[in-house]
Design an enzyme around this catalytic site. Sequence first.
Site, PDB file in Angstrom:
ATOM      1  N   ALA A   1       9.005  40.119  68.700  1.00  0.00           N
ATOM      2  CA  ALA A   1       8.292  38.872  69.000  1.00  0.00           C
ATOM      3  C   ALA A   1       8.120  38.002  67.753  1.00  0.00           C
ATOM      4  O   ALA A   1       8.469  38.417  66.644  1.00  0.00           O
ATOM      5  CB  ALA A   1       6.942  39.203  69.612  1.00  0.00           C
ATOM      6  N   HIS A   2       7.561  36.821  67.961  1.00  0.00           N
ATOM      7  CA  HIS A   2       7.418  35.860  66.864  1.00  0.00           C
ATOM      8  C   HIS A   2       6.532  36.395  65.737  1.00  0.00           C
ATOM      9  O   HIS A   2       5.533  37.035  65.972  1.00  0.00           O
ATOM     10  CB  HIS A   2       6.888  34.507  67.339  1.00  0.00           C
ATOM     11  CG  HIS A   2       5.729  34.532  68.257  1.00  0.00           C
ATOM     12  ND1 HIS A   2       5.280  33.419  68.908  1.00  0.00           N
ATOM     13  CD2 HIS A   2       4.921  35.543  68.674  1.00  0.00           C
ATOM     14  CE1 HIS A   2       4.252  33.736  69.657  1.00  0.00           C
ATOM     15  NE2 HIS A   2       4.013  35.005  69.532  1.00  0.00           N
TER      16      HIS A   2
END
Lengths: 340, 340, 340
Positions: free
Chosen positions: A244-245
């Site tokens: 994920a980011h």
Amino acid sequence: MTMRSQHQSYTLADIADRFGCLLNGSSDILVNTVGTLENGTPNAISFLANPLYRKQLSSTRAGAVVISSDEAARCPVPTLVSENAYAAYARIADFLCPQNAPQPGVHTTAVVVEGSEIPKSCQIEANVVVGEGSHLGDGVVIGPGCLIGTNVRIGKGSRLVGHVTVLDNVVIGKRALIHPGAVLGSDGFGFALDNGRWIKVPQIGNVIIGDDVEIGANTTIDRGTIDDTIIENGVKLDNQIQIAHNVQVGEHTVIAGLTGVAGSTKIGKCCVIGGSVGIIGHLNIDDEVKINACSLITKSLKGPGTYSGGLPAEEVSRWRKQVVFFRKLAKRKSKKKTED
Amino acid sequence: MTMRSQHQSYTLADIADRFGCLLNGSSDILVNTVGTLENGTPNAISFLANPLYRKQLSSTRAGAVVISSDEAARCPVPTLVSENAYAAYARIADFLCPQNAPQPGVHTTAVVVEGSEIPKSCQIEANVVVGEGSHLGDGVVIGPGCLIGTNVRIGKGSRLVGHVTVLDNVVIGKRALIHPGAVLGSDGFGFALDNGRWIKVPQIGNVIIGDDVEIGANTTIDRGTIDDTIIENGVKLDNQIQIAHNVQVGEHTVIAGLTGVAGSTKIGKCCVIGGSVGIIGHLNIDDEVKINACSLITKSLKGPGTYSGGLPAEEVSRWRKQVVFFRKLAKRKSKKKTED
Amino acid sequence: MTMRSQHQSYTLADIADRFGCLLNGSSDILVNTVGTLENGTPNAISFLANPLYRKQLSSTRAGAVVISSDEAARCPVPTLVSENAYAAYARIADFLCPQNAPQPGVHTTAVVVEGSEIPKSCQIEANVVVGEGSHLGDGVVIGPGCLIGTNVRIGKGSRLVGHVTVLDNVVIGKRALIHPGAVLGSDGFGFALDNGRWIKVPQIGNVIIGDDVEIGANTTIDRGTIDDTIIENGVKLDNQIQIAHNVQVGEHTVIAGLTGVAGSTKIGKCCVIGGSVGIIGHLNIDDEVKINACSLITKSLKGPGTYSGGLPAEEVSRWRKQVVFFRKLAKRKSKKKTED
């Protein structure tokens, strides 16, 4: 897209010499490939690294076996003794069955936008798209159907096997190997709730991939929300991993398939993370942490150390009783506590 | 495939005015981008929404911070005070770093079959395939390498970033954002057992996607067996989610990555479902249910409420003892019960 | 890429006759499609197979219902009685809504390298790439954007829907159905640790897929390290499954979405494996084993039998108490044991 081929024969003496192994047995046996202990033929080099396969040693027909010194005595065929048999085998296999060299050129169906920089030593295959301002290093191979966005950087010697998507601005280091279906630089999953509606939080950070990174098929790495998602040198990611980011994965960490790492979690160096692990967001996983398959990680982890979670499967009627019993017991004790 | 860019500068007074924030501090500071509290520069707007990052406030060098009124006093730089700081930040970031407008046109390498309807305002990029009878709305962007089957409908303002597969008859609403590798309309997984062989149950339903839906990279949504799989307005799906045939996901529900929803399960409105969750088939999940990461859902859930499952990971030797103890205890108690 | 369509009408008498069902009711009703009990119209054949949907029987408006003899009496519309109603329905649905026949030809945008063998009966769609030395059987359909490497074999009647990646040397049997985003023959995940660095172990084995295999969207099947990864006849794999190197999946086994099978594990015949299951490496799963969704499998399993694992989700405060209680109890008991 052709990947590896094998041709040439070498004597065991030559192999032993090149890879620093001690040869026990006939030095002039010729080998030109690799094989398992079970199915290897006399022209193949095999290896013993996992004790599970020790029982196959006595009946092997391989030309030679790469093996540790304490196992070598039981081997009925020539041995190439090494302190690290698995690593020695890996190097020998890469020598006997080498990765094909790039075939420089740009396929006529590739769409290379003006303003990108592609050295003549690169191999750009069919139906590739390369956007404006992207720079490839020497000898980069972009397999068929890959999409390279605008302003992407890919370091020399990297290979994208095919059907890889690299979105705008992503930076990939040297000697990367990226498998089909991988997506680098997709938007992170960020929304702000406003009167029951989700408003998209623009994902304008980047993805930075170091040198010597391998990324498996259909793995996805989201760009950061503002700062970047970072995969450091030497990291190896298996298939269908979700990063994920703003996640950071430290040098030489390996992660097995189907594992998910939620936003802003930092994973240290030299970690070994099993398959189907779930790591929630905003955690710190120390260097040299090992996490076994299918574990749920809800807290930061101190390393070095090994972690495991979950209840492994059992015969279903036994499992059902255990779950019921567990819930009843917890309820009773918790009532008791309340009554005290 | 270019996604966002930033150019123009605005004064803090202008920003405050446009987005209904209360400005504390110098009104003529110019900003043209966004940044984190940690790394934001004086030309950037930052925000504080997650208390985990409060400690970064005192040392921030950002030009201004979007913040709630009760946090604003501690901020050493100008503040843009908002009741919903995260949502205000999201809108400001989208304003400063806007999504690029479509560049109308059909790339020469795109294969657009006769009988499809593509308004002139659409951007159809390299290597796109659009099948017969498909209709796109105004301003739709189809990124490179996307496959659009026959009789597909895509509403105005939708963007498919690249490498997206939309199979026959699928309907997508307005302003969708669909990331690379997503597959919409693949066959559901349905087989009938007949004398030890599996016979395929034809999957002839459809996939219907509402307005303002975002679908993450490599997420798959299967078509219904007979009736349709339905994703309602405002739903946000992260990467690598699997939505099986005949699932319904209610309005404004968000689901994080690697979660699987099995066939015919209905998920209500405004649910928040974590990553790596598994929801078995034929269940009803009420409106406003929250499910934490890595939970296994085997029963219908009443809402509003939060649910969690699984045993979070621990140091491996402790975990092993617990599992052994748990099994023994359950066995003993269950024996005792049988003896009673 | 057009998949199924429906045209012709048949009388119930004709359907009953063709599929060996006993017709109760008017024989000359015409049907030309299928429908659910809930939404089926008078021109549609429906079915009852899952008792969950029995309550919909009384209000159905379908033209006829395929049903078992013990359920038939309650049905308000004509019935097609079959001992195996679901399988009979599957065959009738495939008859009324047949898979479209291949439209032979090679699209002008397809890149077919010299030295591949593609019979005239094959359908090769837009932007397909077929490498040197690959052989397709009669009537093979390769949907748009598929990549077929070098020396690939695909048996007659197989269909790759679109965006499928089949890497070098992979062998696929007859009548395969492979959905978008699937990757066959990516490198297995094998590295040898050498002084803190991971050395790639070349993955030079192959992937061998039997006849009548279905492979879901974004599923990945890695090639073997030395020997092959094998998927036997009749296996059905759902979406987003990860099959690691050297795994064997026995005939007629079905596996649901998001499940991962780690390296060298052997799964027997006729197994039924749920979604989001994790199976670690080097195990043996016997024939006819069933594994419920989200189970973690850490040991070889004896069959026939059903296995389940994990703690299903509960309301979060109850769950938290249980986990805390469980840990305390295990700690106390384990201390006590040490003191004894």
